[in-house]
Motif scaffolding. Sequence first.
Motif: not given
Length: 386
Positions: A35-51
């Motif tokens: 697991r890469d905590t920083y890259l997970d955060l890069a993904v997680e903080k855009e949760k629901n952005l596309q919707q």
Amino acid sequence: MALFSNSANSNKHLYHLFHLQHSRTFVDARVKWVRDTYLDLAVEKEKNLQQIISLKNLILSQPSKTIPLSSISLHKTLFKLPTTAINFFQKYPSIFQIFQSSKPFPLPQVKLTSQAVTIHNEESKILNSSHYKKDVAERLAKLLMLTRAKKLPLDIIDLLRFDLGLPHDFILTLLPEFPEYFQICNMGDKNSKGSEMFGVELVSWRENLAMSVLEKKVMEENGGIIPRMPIKFSINLPKGYDLEKKVRIWVHEWQNLPYISPYEDAFFLSPNSDQAEKWTVAVLHELMNLFISKKTEKENLLVLGDYLGFGIRFKKALVHHPGIFYVSNKIRTQTVVLREAYKKDLLVERHLLMGMRYRYLHLMNQMVKSDRRYRIRVNMGNYKMQ
């Protein structure tokens, strides 16, 4: 060098590679996922952005700039909402407002807040600028150039539309402005519903675009000349990650193989050879660089890879090269991230449109609880077209 180039130099180059290709295949070793905590955060903080952006565009496309809540509820699956429509809208009060329509039919309606409308208006200026339109048209053209037929079905392009930065109505607004680039074509197949499949086709090969990001970078570093030495990919393993010795040796030798441009056709190579895998990684690397956030859903890549004729080779490349690609398991899916494009959880080079998306993220997270494990980090400075 162009895919399907008829030049003597291209044919000589490919002929040489055909006779020198290595038959070695990837070593029999397990490449662990860490697991890469920083890259997970890069993904997680855009949760629901596309919707959020899809719903925002839908609401503003209505004459009244409002939409019945019930109509969104009926299409929850279409918009990939993780919860009920009313709960989703209530989660983001800085973007959406639910209100009761006037009589005689008092039904719950949804509209945008003034803050969201302000950001949308600024975003529209970017989307309507000639600079942006040229940038995104070239991204789409390069995507088509990575295919052997120079065309893709509309449904596959739609899977990648958000990642490419294409306008939601690109068929009507973008394509007509670039008739020298694109045309709508019949793909000659039928979709799952039995209807004719249409796609976007590149009108003519764009030689000025047929250079990969990696080739361009090497040229800039060497005074405009591509050196004879092998072009290598940037390897960025997370702290504490250690490959097995035999894997490290394999990667070192694999990096020293000739680099074949993703815009060349190298399907003549044995699909299980190391040389074929380096070309596969080159195609994947170029694809990831076409996306403005340098990431996309893994399933999108695999669907595209199947269509391009790579089969399971994309999947194998993602597993074999964790120092180039990271696969995050956040936000209800798997997301592939190009490692070299990020410093911790922030993009190294930020496309102008990502600046606008980060402003939507700021609104989305105004109501986020303060006891979250990670604080959303958004850098709003100095965005540009890449």
